[in-house]
Design a protein around this motif. Sequence first.
Motif, mmCIF file in Angstrom:
data_model
loop_
_atom_site.group_PDB
_atom_site.id
_atom_site.type_symbol
_atom_site.label_atom_id
_atom_site.label_comp_id
_atom_site.label_asym_id
_atom_site.label_seq_id
_atom_site.Cartn_x
_atom_site.Cartn_y
_atom_site.Cartn_z
ATOM 1 N N THR A 5 0.815 -1.219 0.000
ATOM 2 C CA THR A 5 0.000 0.000 0.000
ATOM 3 C C THR A 5 0.847 1.267 0.000
ATOM 4 O OG1 THR A 5 -0.159 -0.122 2.406
ATOM 5 C CG2 THR A 5 -2.002 -1.010 1.146
ATOM 6 N N ASP A 6 2.124 1.170 0.391
ATOM 7 C CA ASP A 6 3.020 2.329 0.441
ATOM 8 C C ASP A 6 3.610 2.688 -0.923
ATOM 9 O OD1 ASP A 6 2.602 2.352 3.176
ATOM 10 O OD2 ASP A 6 4.386 1.136 3.582
ATOM 11 N N LEU A 42 -0.854 0.090 -10.917
ATOM 12 C CA LEU A 42 -1.448 0.737 -12.086
ATOM 13 C C LEU A 42 -2.309 1.938 -11.732
ATOM 14 C CD1 LEU A 42 -2.407 -2.395 -14.209
ATOM 15 C CD2 LEU A 42 -0.316 -1.022 -14.298
ATOM 16 N N ARG A 43 -3.298 1.750 -10.857
ATOM 17 C CA ARG A 43 -4.180 2.877 -10.498
ATOM 18 C C ARG A 43 -4.930 2.568 -9.214
ATOM 19 N NH1 ARG A 43 -6.657 0.592 -15.048
ATOM 20 N NH2 ARG A 43 -8.636 -0.384 -14.584
ATOM 21 N N ASN A 48 -9.436 5.614 -2.626
ATOM 22 C CA ASN A 48 -8.188 4.867 -2.446
ATOM 23 C C ASN A 48 -8.372 3.524 -1.740
ATOM 24 O OD1 ASN A 48 -6.556 6.706 -3.763
ATOM 25 N ND2 ASN A 48 -6.198 7.895 -1.927
ATOM 26 N N ASN A 49 -9.580 2.966 -1.758
ATOM 27 C CA ASN A 49 -9.804 1.677 -1.103
ATOM 28 C C ASN A 49 -9.325 0.519 -1.973
ATOM 29 O OD1 ASN A 49 -10.643 -0.139 0.855
ATOM 30 N ND2 ASN A 49 -12.659 -0.340 -0.043
ATOM 31 N N LEU A 50 -9.584 0.577 -3.272
ATOM 32 C CA LEU A 50 -9.139 -0.467 -4.202
ATOM 33 C C LEU A 50 -7.948 0.033 -5.007
ATOM 34 C CD1 LEU A 50 -12.399 -1.948 -5.738
ATOM 35 C CD2 LEU A 50 -10.808 -3.085 -4.226
ATOM 36 N N THR A 51 -7.005 -0.858 -5.244
ATOM 37 C CA THR A 51 -5.861 -0.530 -6.090
ATOM 38 C C THR A 51 -5.696 -1.647 -7.108
ATOM 39 O OG1 THR A 51 -4.805 0.591 -4.236
ATOM 40 C CG2 THR A 51 -3.411 0.062 -6.111
ATOM 41 N N VAL A 52 -5.404 -1.285 -8.355
ATOM 42 C CA VAL A 52 -5.204 -2.265 -9.423
ATOM 43 C C VAL A 52 -3.707 -2.494 -9.587
ATOM 44 C CG1 VAL A 52 -5.575 -2.813 -11.848
ATOM 45 C CG2 VAL A 52 -7.319 -1.544 -10.572
ATOM 46 N N TYR A 53 -3.308 -3.766 -9.552
ATOM 47 C CA TYR A 53 -1.914 -4.167 -9.691
ATOM 48 C C TYR A 53 -1.779 -5.084 -10.900
ATOM 49 C CZ TYR A 53 -1.819 -2.740 -4.800
ATOM 50 O OH TYR A 53 -1.940 -2.038 -3.631
ATOM 51 N N LYS A 59 -4.050 -8.310 -14.412
ATOM 52 C CA LYS A 59 -4.454 -7.165 -13.591
ATOM 53 C C LYS A 59 -5.352 -7.659 -12.469
ATOM 54 C CE LYS A 59 -4.169 -3.873 -17.344
ATOM 55 N NZ LYS A 59 -4.906 -2.968 -18.229
ATOM 56 N N ILE A 60 -5.005 -7.255 -11.247
ATOM 57 C CA ILE A 60 -5.724 -7.710 -10.064
ATOM 58 C C ILE A 60 -6.017 -6.516 -9.172
ATOM 59 C CG2 ILE A 60 -5.569 -9.154 -8.000
ATOM 60 C CD1 ILE A 60 -3.586 -10.904 -9.658
ATOM 61 N N ALA A 61 -7.257 -6.395 -8.694
ATOM 62 C CA ALA A 61 -7.628 -5.327 -7.772
ATOM 63 C C ALA A 61 -7.668 -5.896 -6.359
ATOM 64 C CB ALA A 61 -8.982 -4.748 -8.139
ATOM 65 N N LEU A 62 -6.995 -5.215 -5.432
ATOM 66 C CA LEU A 62 -6.992 -5.620 -4.030
ATOM 67 C C LEU A 62 -7.477 -4.469 -3.162
ATOM 68 C CD1 LEU A 62 -3.533 -7.409 -3.631
ATOM 69 C CD2 LEU A 62 -5.758 -8.475 -3.947
ATOM 70 N N ARG A 63 -8.151 -4.815 -2.082
ATOM 71 C CA ARG A 63 -8.536 -3.814 -1.086
ATOM 72 C C ARG A 63 -7.306 -3.417 -0.287
ATOM 73 N NH1 ARG A 63 -12.601 -7.783 -0.342
ATOM 74 N NH2 ARG A 63 -14.551 -7.116 -1.283
#
Length: 73
Positions: A5-6, A42-43, A48-53, A59-63
């Motif tokens: 998350t950092d 990625l975004r 800012n709860n979900l982030t796409v990696y 591509k995977i979205a994590l909380r």
Amino acid sequence: MKRLTDINIKNTAQVEELLSEGNLRERMLALGFTKGASIDVLRRGPKNNLTVYKVRGCKIALREEESNLILVK
């Protein structure tokens, strides 16, 4: 070590360790979050709860609480 998350958007990190346990740990490993895996941030989603990696070409979205359990360098 930093947590996933950092890491800022458009940067890359490498997985060092997973702090999760049980089913969540198995899910993370199945998604490709293994030691040494390269992760592109990625975004971020609204609030800012979900982030796409991008991990191993997917591509995977994590909380935030999930990505907070991944230590990276």
